[in-house]
Design an enzyme around this catalytic site. Structure first.
Site, short mmCIF file in Angstrom:
data_model
loop_
_atom_site.label_atom_id
_atom_site.label_comp_id
_atom_site.label_asym_id
_atom_site.label_seq_id
_atom_site.Cartn_x
_atom_site.Cartn_y
_atom_site.Cartn_z
N ASP A 12 0.86 -1.18 0.00
CA ASP A 12 0.00 0.00 0.00
C ASP A 12 0.90 1.23 0.00
O ASP A 12 1.61 1.48 0.97
CB ASP A 12 -0.87 -0.04 1.26
CG ASP A 12 -1.76 1.17 1.43
OD1 ASP A 12 -1.64 2.15 0.67
OD2 ASP A 12 -2.58 1.14 2.37
N ASN A 26 -5.83 12.51 -11.30
CA ASN A 26 -6.53 12.96 -12.50
C ASN A 26 -6.12 14.42 -12.72
O ASN A 26 -5.43 15.01 -11.90
CB ASN A 26 -8.05 12.78 -12.38
CG ASN A 26 -8.62 13.54 -11.19
OD1 ASN A 26 -8.35 14.73 -11.00
ND2 ASN A 26 -9.41 12.85 -10.38
N ASP A 36 -5.36 7.39 -6.15
CA ASP A 36 -5.62 8.81 -5.90
C ASP A 36 -6.52 8.98 -4.67
O ASP A 36 -6.21 9.76 -3.75
CB ASP A 36 -6.28 9.42 -7.15
CG ASP A 36 -6.34 10.93 -7.13
OD1 ASP A 36 -5.67 11.58 -6.31
OD2 ASP A 36 -7.06 11.47 -7.98
N GLY A 121 -4.84 1.22 -13.98
CA GLY A 121 -6.12 0.90 -13.36
C GLY A 121 -7.26 1.35 -14.27
O GLY A 121 -7.39 0.87 -15.40
#
Length: 172
Positions: A12, A26, A36, A121
């Site tokens: 993580d 983004n 994010d 992703g």
């Protein structure tokens, strides 16, 4: 002084103790899903407040903030490219993400940097193409700046990603 080490780990990224961690952001820089969202949640509301002052970021570039409640001193926010088949400059934009993050890290005296797998992703960049681009770009930057970094780590959230980055590291 020894040359910097490139590592691949499973884990993580929000728990990594590093001078800087990269955020697969983004273009608004105002949070989202995946890495994010996890980084924004772990860093606390101060991160979003600082990101609001940055007025977004272009794909393939990066901006830096404090890490707030993260164990990392800084967060390197970089919007990766959305995969449209590879004919819209996606590989160069992805390489730009890693390079821009390392340029900012260098400018802020960061010797240890952790990256997630950017764009693989919800942006659907194929992992088997993204991992070699990431490794090659990081390796080239570290070759140009061998005294400035201790390590760069790719922190993969699943075993499939970890295996792809290990393979890319062995092949490059």
């Amino acid at each position: 002084m020894s040359k910097p080490v490139i590592q691949v780990t499973l884990g993580d990224i929000t728990t990594v103790e590093a001078d800087a961690i990269a955020n697969a952001a983004n273009t608004s820089l105002l949070g989202g899903g995946g890495v994010d969202g996890a980084i924004h949640r772990a860093a606390g509301p101060e991160l979003l407040a600082e990101c609001r002052t940055l007025h977004g970021c272009e794909t393939g570039k990066a901006k830096i903030t404090k890490g707030y409640h993260l164990p990392a001193k800084y967060v390197l926010h970089t919007p990766g490219p959305i995969w449209h088949g590879g004919g819209q400059g996606e590989p160069a934009l992805l390489a730009g993400c890693y390079r821009s993050c390392l340029e900012l890290a260098l400018a802020h005296g960061c010797r240890t940097v952790a990256f997630p797998s950017i764009s693989t992703g919800v942006y659907h960049f194929p992992l088997n193409l993204a991992a070699p681009i990431a490794v090659k770009t990081v390796r080239a930057f570290l070759t140009e700046h061998p005294e400035d970094f201790d390590w760069v780590r790719f922190v993969c959230f699943d075993e499939t990603s970890r295996a792809a980055y290990e393979l890319a590291l062995a092949d490059n």
